[in-house]
Motif scaffolding. Structure first.
Motif, PDB file in Angstrom:
ATOM      1  N   THR A  74      11.462 -39.868 -23.904  1.00 16.96           N
ATOM      2  CA  THR A  74      11.707 -39.843 -25.361  1.00 16.96           C
ATOM      3  C   THR A  74      10.666 -39.031 -26.109  1.00 16.96           C
ATOM      4  O   THR A  74      10.800 -38.872 -27.332  1.00 16.96           O
ATOM      5  N   LYS A  75       9.633 -38.519 -25.398  1.00 17.62           N
ATOM      6  CA  LYS A  75       8.557 -37.795 -26.070  1.00 17.62           C
ATOM      7  C   LYS A  75       8.317 -36.444 -25.395  1.00 17.62           C
ATOM      8  O   LYS A  75       8.508 -36.293 -24.186  1.00 17.62           O
ATOM      9  N   LEU A  76       7.890 -35.478 -26.196  1.00 17.27           N
ATOM     10  CA  LEU A  76       7.505 -34.156 -25.701  1.00 17.27           C
ATOM     11  C   LEU A  76       6.129 -33.830 -26.259  1.00 17.27           C
ATOM     12  O   LEU A  76       5.909 -33.927 -27.482  1.00 17.27           O
ATOM     13  N   LYS A  77       5.187 -33.490 -25.358  1.00 18.08           N
ATOM     14  CA  LYS A  77       3.817 -33.176 -25.782  1.00 18.08           C
ATOM     15  C   LYS A  77       3.541 -31.695 -25.567  1.00 18.08           C
ATOM     16  O   LYS A  77       3.881 -31.131 -24.518  1.00 18.08           O
ATOM     17  N   VAL A  78       2.907 -31.068 -26.553  1.00 20.84           N
ATOM     18  CA  VAL A  78       2.551 -29.650 -26.484  1.00 20.84           C
ATOM     19  C   VAL A  78       1.066 -29.535 -26.751  1.00 20.84           C
ATOM     20  O   VAL A  78       0.571 -29.964 -27.801  1.00 20.84           O
ATOM     21  N   ALA A  86       0.417 -31.441 -30.266  1.00 16.36           N
ATOM     22  CA  ALA A  86       1.625 -31.813 -31.010  1.00 16.36           C
ATOM     23  C   ALA A  86       2.479 -32.731 -30.158  1.00 16.36           C
ATOM     24  O   ALA A  86       2.606 -32.530 -28.950  1.00 16.36           O
ATOM     25  N   LEU A  87       3.079 -33.759 -30.794  1.00 26.59           N
ATOM     26  CA  LEU A  87       3.916 -34.737 -30.100  1.00 26.59           C
ATOM     27  C   LEU A  87       5.244 -34.844 -30.844  1.00 26.59           C
ATOM     28  O   LEU A  87       5.267 -35.017 -32.069  1.00 26.59           O
ATOM     29  N   PHE A  88       6.357 -34.741 -30.094  1.00 28.87           N
ATOM     30  CA  PHE A  88       7.691 -34.765 -30.708  1.00 28.87           C
ATOM     31  C   PHE A  88       8.538 -35.857 -30.072  1.00 28.87           C
ATOM     32  O   PHE A  88       8.388 -36.163 -28.876  1.00 28.87           O
ATOM     33  N   THR A  89       9.443 -36.412 -30.857  1.00 26.65           N
ATOM     34  CA  THR A  89      10.422 -37.387 -30.354  1.00 26.65           C
ATOM     35  C   THR A  89      11.685 -36.630 -29.953  1.00 26.65           C
ATOM     36  O   THR A  89      12.176 -35.771 -30.710  1.00 26.65           O
ATOM     37  N   ILE A  90      12.196 -36.920 -28.763  1.00 21.81           N
ATOM     38  CA  ILE A  90      13.382 -36.234 -28.258  1.00 21.81           C
ATOM     39  C   ILE A  90      14.437 -37.263 -27.871  1.00 21.81           C
ATOM     40  O   ILE A  90      14.152 -38.462 -27.715  1.00 21.81           O
ATOM     41  N   LYS A  91      15.664 -36.786 -27.698  1.00 19.33           N
ATOM     42  CA  LYS A  91      16.786 -37.642 -27.305  1.00 19.33           C
ATOM     43  C   LYS A  91      17.014 -37.510 -25.808  1.00 19.33           C
ATOM     44  O   LYS A  91      17.231 -36.404 -25.310  1.00 19.33           O
ATOM     45  N   PRO A  92      16.977 -38.608 -25.068  1.00 25.69           N
ATOM     46  CA  PRO A  92      17.189 -38.523 -23.613  1.00 25.69           C
ATOM     47  C   PRO A  92      18.639 -38.204 -23.271  1.00 25.69           C
ATOM     48  O   PRO A  92      19.559 -38.593 -23.983  1.00 25.69           O
ATOM     49  N   VAL A  94      20.293 -35.356 -23.250  1.00 23.51           N
ATOM     50  CA  VAL A  94      21.011 -34.288 -23.937  1.00 23.51           C
ATOM     51  C   VAL A  94      20.179 -33.010 -23.884  1.00 23.51           C
ATOM     52  O   VAL A  94      18.979 -33.028 -23.626  1.00 23.51           O
ATOM     53  N   GLU A  95      20.836 -31.890 -24.179  1.00 21.33           N
ATOM     54  CA  GLU A  95      20.165 -30.591 -24.227  1.00 21.33           C
ATOM     55  C   GLU A  95      19.763 -30.299 -25.670  1.00 21.33           C
ATOM     56  O   GLU A  95      20.563 -30.447 -26.590  1.00 21.33           O
ATOM     57  N   GLN A  96      18.502 -29.902 -25.884  1.00 21.59           N
ATOM     58  CA  GLN A  96      17.998 -29.680 -27.237  1.00 21.59           C
ATOM     59  C   GLN A  96      16.954 -28.571 -27.264  1.00 21.59           C
ATOM     60  O   GLN A  96      16.332 -28.267 -26.244  1.00 21.59           O
ATOM     61  N   ILE A  97      16.819 -27.953 -28.430  1.00 24.25           N
ATOM     62  CA  ILE A  97      15.865 -26.877 -28.623  1.00 24.25           C
ATOM     63  C   ILE A  97      14.798 -27.337 -29.617  1.00 24.25           C
ATOM     64  O   ILE A  97      15.120 -27.789 -30.727  1.00 24.25           O
ATOM     65  N   ILE A  98      13.543 -27.224 -29.196  1.00 18.20           N
ATOM     66  CA  ILE A  98      12.423 -27.605 -30.074  1.00 18.20           C
ATOM     67  C   ILE A  98      11.445 -26.442 -30.112  1.00 18.20           C
ATOM     68  O   ILE A  98      10.784 -26.133 -29.104  1.00 18.20           O
ATOM     69  N   ASN A  99      11.393 -25.777 -31.245  1.00 19.68           N
ATOM     70  CA  ASN A  99      10.424 -24.712 -31.458  1.00 19.68           C
ATOM     71  C   ASN A  99       9.169 -25.298 -32.090  1.00 19.68           C
ATOM     72  O   ASN A  99       9.250 -26.154 -32.981  1.00 19.68           O
ATOM     73  N   VAL A 100       8.014 -24.836 -31.641  1.00 17.99           N
ATOM     74  CA  VAL A 100       6.749 -25.479 -31.998  1.00 17.99           C
ATOM     75  C   VAL A 100       5.822 -24.465 -32.650  1.00 17.99           C
ATOM     76  O   VAL A 100       5.690 -23.328 -32.182  1.00 17.99           O
ATOM     77  N   LYS A 101       5.174 -24.901 -33.736  1.00 19.39           N
ATOM     78  CA  LYS A 101       4.106 -24.126 -34.364  1.00 19.39           C
ATOM     79  C   LYS A 101       2.802 -24.886 -34.179  1.00 19.39           C
ATOM     80  O   LYS A 101       2.628 -25.968 -34.743  1.00 19.39           O
ATOM     81  N   LEU A 102       1.905 -24.345 -33.369  1.00 17.46           N
ATOM     82  CA  LEU A 102       0.636 -25.007 -33.107  1.00 17.46           C
ATOM     83  C   LEU A 102      -0.416 -24.553 -34.110  1.00 17.46           C
ATOM     84  O   LEU A 102      -0.575 -23.343 -34.356  1.00 17.46           O
ATOM     85  N   ALA A 103      -1.130 -25.535 -34.660  1.00 14.41           N
ATOM     86  CA  ALA A 103      -2.183 -25.235 -35.637  1.00 14.41           C
ATOM     87  C   ALA A 103      -3.517 -25.080 -34.911  1.00 14.41           C
ATOM     88  O   ALA A 103      -3.868 -25.906 -34.056  1.00 14.41           O
ATOM     89  N   PRO A 104      -4.304 -24.036 -35.229  1.00 18.01           N
ATOM     90  CA  PRO A 104      -5.608 -23.842 -34.579  1.00 18.01           C
ATOM     91  C   PRO A 104      -6.567 -24.973 -34.909  1.00 18.01           C
ATOM     92  O   PRO A 104      -6.493 -25.580 -35.984  1.00 18.01           O
ATOM     93  N   MET A 105      -7.474 -25.269 -33.974  1.00 27.23           N
ATOM     94  CA  MET A 105      -8.537 -26.236 -34.201  1.00 27.23           C
ATOM     95  C   MET A 105      -9.527 -25.661 -35.208  1.00 27.23           C
ATOM     96  O   MET A 105      -9.617 -24.448 -35.410  1.00 27.23           O
ATOM     97  N   ALA A 106     -10.332 -26.523 -35.778  1.00 30.07           N
ATOM     98  CA  ALA A 106     -11.277 -26.077 -36.800  1.00 30.07           C
ATOM     99  C   ALA A 106     -12.356 -25.179 -36.234  1.00 30.07           C
ATOM    100  O   ALA A 106     -12.921 -24.344 -36.942  1.00 30.07           O
TER     101      ALA A 106
END
Length: 852
Positions: A74-78, A86-92, A94-106
């Protein structure tokens, strides 16, 4: 014929029946793209995973990923170094597309980009990226492992081949259901966006020691195993060829060898002349500031890489990470794409050593199809120790052959000692291969492939072949039918027998061969290292001075020849041979040969008798002993059914031959001695391809008739023969002393690739030059010694055979290879002895060879 590609062809053929596609039912499939939230640029090497499971992948060069599992996740970690997780909730399910924007560290350094209205011309001068790469080049030697007085480490080498994206329409066929245990073994984690079905795996664990002064290195094989497809395929040789395609990558070397091609390293001495460099990012990883250097070829048709380097700024200017991708515009066969990822770890003294190397190649059949064959080679390094001196005995007695004990390690040993891990799909390959090998349908497929490619049909204890010699034709024998075979190790590992019978319908004579071999080391005589005694008898025909590579004269493909080909010999020989090879690839062979040669066709032996009259000689009897010494350091090869197919190497091969004729021994009529030496060497010329060099020299001591002189290797077929003279006639030249060179240059498309439109053909340029010089001493000149056999002449009295004079024989050629990916055509020109009867000044010759 060059069989460089045959091992791939054989592996593919054996699995054609397995072509299918991946099922997606009940899978959780997640895919997408990961980018930098600030710059919007795609991020490679980002880790995308399902938390709490072992499923995870890295994004590719374009930031793309694909992840699949049958687990109820149920979770996707990037996550990525220098960026917020980044942590996202997914649906078990099924096929799904999750595009991710990662924020730089300080703690990531700010990047300032200045853009002008007009794109400036790229220059090396005053270019900070080039200044930095020159610093890397200056410090290259001190960052190599060899910079330490002592180095030791363990190396785990894993090579895997898989079918990619197999088609469902074929997998659903009933006759493939029996192979479901192979087809359902899938992996979606190794290559993002690609479903792999592993079919081959090879693992090797070694211990490496290095001492700088005096310089010495030693590698001990601790364990090795590979998928075994049965006796029809040389698994060890197959591994050698595959690893030759996926050579170990040393970023600190000037040249990186991959897919039989030399690529210029992005940190080679001359790299700034061929590459463009750009500083594209600056990051902090583990409190270490790194500069991201992107590079691309100046000329997109050159054999170069595209990629990124991550370089330290601590004074070492070491490569901390590298991503190399083969330039897609270069002329490389059967390879849709190839990438190399290098990871480095820091030693206690602050320097870096290579910790992992991953090379991935896509052998798709076309650029548009995402299926095909994928190859992955991963090398992991562990237990890295520097500056620890071991006893002198540790560095001595390098063992080239793999010890038998290393081939029989248990699963428990591998699980405990692997530096890296196997994926779930990889861990099933050995069991699947064992099951596959014992299936009757698979055995039939391998048998058919072996018959078509190697020419032999296996019947367990005996195999029939070679098939290409079953039928041939020549003007002396007419239609010639031949049938034979040999025993296999399944009958005995000590005793081997080989035989054939042949019949010529024109001369109405039977010919044949019979040999018995005893293996002294209780190993197959068709495997390295050989150690055997062989007794044989043979009666057959041959053309004096003919030398053919990888084929036999009894071959239907060679039945057509140019010019007059009616000069043959009937040869009856009895031989006793002893061959001994050593693990360091030094070998020697001794032989005793009793031979009777009789002229056939228009060939004749004549000499003056005591009354000065010419008389015919019907039999030439000789008895001789032979010795051969050969040294081929670090030689590797694929053991075929008939020939060993060498893996090209930069190391030279040395051969020395000695032949002594014994007069009055077993009716031997002449006493003489022959010595000859040969050196073979391949020179890799970076962007200009490679050059194969062969140098020979020989001398005969004693007085002998012309059939016992050195008859130069002529070729009157229409195939191009590398080691023969393609415009020389059979029996044209003889000598009792000679020197020769053969140069065969392959430019690998260096010129053609730069011609617009023409480069779409993927043709490659070749050039060759061959010369032999020497002569015939007065002692062996039949015009001065009428008791010797007279040289043959034509019906009009023109000489057919000559002693080589002061002018060397020379010929050269220019050609095009890689036509339809496997045809080479040469235009050959003869430069000397142009007035000899029946010679051709020009000729077109063809060779079939597979190249990457």
């Amino acid at each position: 014929m060059d069989f460089k590609y045959n091992c791939w062809k054989l592996l593919l053929f054996c699995f054609l029946i397995l072509s299918a596609t991946i099922l997606h039912a009940q899978n959780t499939d997640v895919s997408g793209t990961v980018i930098d939230a600030a710059t919007k640029k795609p991020l490679p090497f980002v880790v995308v995973s399902f938390p709490g499971t072992s499923y995870g992948v890295n994004t590719d060069n374009n930031g793309k990923y694909a992840l699949s599992t049958t687990l109820a996740v149920t979770k996707l970690k990037v996550s990525f170094l220098g960026y917020k997780e980044a942590l996202f909730t997914i649906k078990p399910g099924v096929e799904q597309i999750i595009n991710v924007k990662l924020a730089p560290m300080a703690n990531q350094l700010q990047e300032v980009t200045v853009r002008s209205g007009k794109k400036p011309k790229y220059r090396n001068k005053d270019n900070p990226a080039v200044e930095l790469i020159r610093k890397v080049i200056e410090n290259r030697e001190k960052n190599r492992p060899e910079s330490y007085p002592y180095v030791e480490y363990k190396e785990y080498d894993k090579m895997q081949f898989s079918f990619a994206n197999l088609k469902k329409s074929i997998m659903d066929k009933k006759w493939l259901q029996k192979y479901n245990f192979v087809l359902q073994n899938r992996d979606s984690t190794t290559v993002p966006g690609t479903y792999l079905t592993p079919i081959y795996l090879d693992e090797k664990l070694t211990q490496y020691y290095y001492r700088k002064d005096p310089e010495k290195e030693k590698t001990i094989t601790l364990a090795q195993r590979a998928a075994n497809f049965g006796p029809g395929i040389d698994s060890e040789g197959l591994t050698v060829y595959m690893k030759h395609m996926y050579y170990k990558v040393d970023i600190y070397s000037n040249v990186i060898f991959l897919m039989t091609t030399n690529f210029l390293s992005p940190i080679a001495n001359s790299a700034p002349t061929f590459y463009k460099y750009f500083i594209t990012d600056t990051v902090v990883v583990n409190n270490q500031k790194l500069v991201e250097l992107s590079f691309t070829p100046r000329n997109l048709t050159d054999v170069l890489f595209v990629g990124k380097l991550y370089v330290t700024l601590d004074g070492n200017y070491a490569v901390q990470k590298a991503n190399l991708t083969i330039n897609k515009n270069i002329n490389l066969n059967f390879v849709n794409g190839m990438s190399v990822n290098l990871e480095f770890e820091q030693n206690p003294d602050g320097k870096y050593h290579l910790s992992k190397s991953t090379t991935i190649a896509d052998f798709g059949l076309s650029q548009n199809w995402k299926g095909g064959l994928f190859g992955v080679r991963e090398i992991a390094y562990g237990n890295y120790v520097v500056n620890k001196q071991e006893p002198d005995s540790t560095y001595r007695n390098q063992e080239d052959a793999v010890p038998e004990a290393a081939k029989n390690k248990t699963d428990e040993f591998w699980q405990k000692n692997r530096i890296d891990t196997l994926t779930t799909a990889e861990s099933k390959i050995y069991k699947n291969t064992d099951s596959l090998r014992n299936m009757p349908s698979f055995k039939r497929t391998v048998d058919l492939a072996t018959l078509l490619i190697a020419g032999y049909k296996d019947y367990n204890t005996f195999e029939i072949g070679p098939a290409n010699a079953f039928y041939s034709y020549n003007p002396i024998e007419g239609v010639k039918l031949r049938f034979g075979g040999r025993t296999t190790p399944n009958l005995s590992k000590r005793y081997y027998f080989e035989t054939y019978a042949a019949y010529g319908f024109h001369d109405q004579k039977w010919k044949g061969f019979l040999s018995a071999t005893y293996s002294l080391n209780n190993k197959s005589i068709y495997k390295f290292p050989q150690n055997y005694i062989r007794a044989s008898v043979q009666y057959d025909t041959y053309i004096p001075g003919e030398s053919l590579q990888f084929v036999q004269e009894d071959n239907v493909l060679l039945s057509i020849k140019r010019g007059n080909n009616t000069k043959y010999l009937y040869d009856l020989s009895y031989r006793l041979d002893y061959v001994h090879e050593y693990a360091n690839h030094f070998s020697y062979a001794f032989g005793l040969n009793r031979q009777n040669q009789s002229p056939a066709g228009s060939l004749y032996f004549t000499q003056q008798n005591s009354t000065g009259q010419l008389e015919s000689v019907h039999n030439l009897y000789t008895t001789d002993i032979t010795a051969t010494l050969r040294y081929a350091p670090d030689e590797q090869f694929y053991q075929g059914k008939i020939y060993r197919i060498q893996v090209p190497s930069k190391n030279p091969v040395f051969t020395f031959n000695y032949d002594a004729g014994l007069k009055n021994v077993l009716n031997g009529q002449y006493g003489y001695q022959k010595v000859s030496a040969q050196i073979d060497k391949r020179f890799y010329l970076s962007q200009l391809g490679w050059l194969d060099f062969t140098g020979q020299a020989g001398h005969l001591f004693g007085q002998v008739p012309y059939p016992l002189l050195d008859i130069f290797h002529a070729n009157q077929t229409y195939s191009y023969q590398i080691y023969s003279y393609n415009l020389m006639n059979f029996l044209e030249f003889v000598a009792d002393h000679y020197e020769s060179i053969t140069l065969d240059q392959h430019f690998n498309g260096f010129f053609f690739n730069k011609i617009p439109l023409f480069n779409k053909l993927h043709w490659r340029e070749t050039a060759s030059f061959k010369s032999i010089w020497g002569g015939l001493s007065n002692e062996n000149n039949p015009s001065l010694h009428p008791n010797l056999y007279q040289f043959p002449v034509t019906a009009t009295g023109q000489p057919i055979t000559n002693g080589l004079g002061h002018t060397p024989y020379m010929e050269g050629s220019v050609g095009i290879e890689n036509i339809f990916k496997f045809v080479r055509i040469d235009l050959v020109r003869r430069f000397s002895y142009l007035n000899d009867p029946g010679v051709a000044r020009w000729g077109i010759r063809t060779l079939v060879q597979f190249n990457f």
